[in-house]
Design a protein around this motif. Structure first.
Motif, short mmCIF file in Angstrom:
data_model
loop_
_atom_site.label_atom_id
_atom_site.label_comp_id
_atom_site.label_asym_id
_atom_site.label_seq_id
_atom_site.Cartn_x
_atom_site.Cartn_y
_atom_site.Cartn_z
N ILE A 190 1.52 6.10 -7.52
CA ILE A 190 0.75 7.09 -7.90
C ILE A 190 1.13 8.53 -7.29
N TRP A 191 1.37 9.11 -6.39
CA TRP A 191 1.59 9.96 -6.26
C TRP A 191 2.41 11.12 -6.66
N ALA A 209 0.61 -1.11 -0.29
CA ALA A 209 0.12 -0.22 -0.03
C ALA A 209 0.42 1.45 0.03
N VAL A 240 0.04 3.64 -3.12
CA VAL A 240 0.36 4.67 -2.91
C VAL A 240 1.71 6.41 -3.67
N THR A 241 2.67 5.55 -2.91
CA THR A 241 3.56 6.06 -3.65
C THR A 241 4.13 6.55 -5.23
#
Length: 90
Positions: A84-85, A77, A81-82
């Motif tokens: 995508i960011w 996760a 998330v990193t």
């Protein structure tokens, strides 16, 4: 030490394929340090996405042990998330 005939003279456990993919992801992220700004975020996002995928596969398979499944999910996760960011940061 005696040769057991199975490992070609080397004693020890075989290296898991996930380790090679993690090293590849680390090399991709490290390579992002040496390139210019347009490719920097894409390389970093690709490396984080690859690392997140490895942790996700390990969590699904229950590797290395089933007790560490939640740790693999957590790292998947975080890296996902990193990635995508970083992709949207561009």
């Amino acid at each position: 030490m005696a040769d057991d005939g199975k490992t070609g003279g080397k004693m020890g456990r075989p290296v898991s394929p996930e380790l090679f993919v993690r090293l590849l992801a680390l090399a991709i992220v490290a390579g992002a340090l040496f390139v210019g700004p347009p490719w920097k975020t894409w390389l970093a996002a690709g490396g984080c996405g690859l690392a997140g995928g490895v942790f996700l596969v390990q969590a699904i398979q229950g590797r290395p042990t089933r007790r560490t499944r939640w740790v693999n999910v957590m790292f998947a996760a975080i890296f996902g998330v990193t990635a995508i960011w970083l992709a949207f940061l561009r």
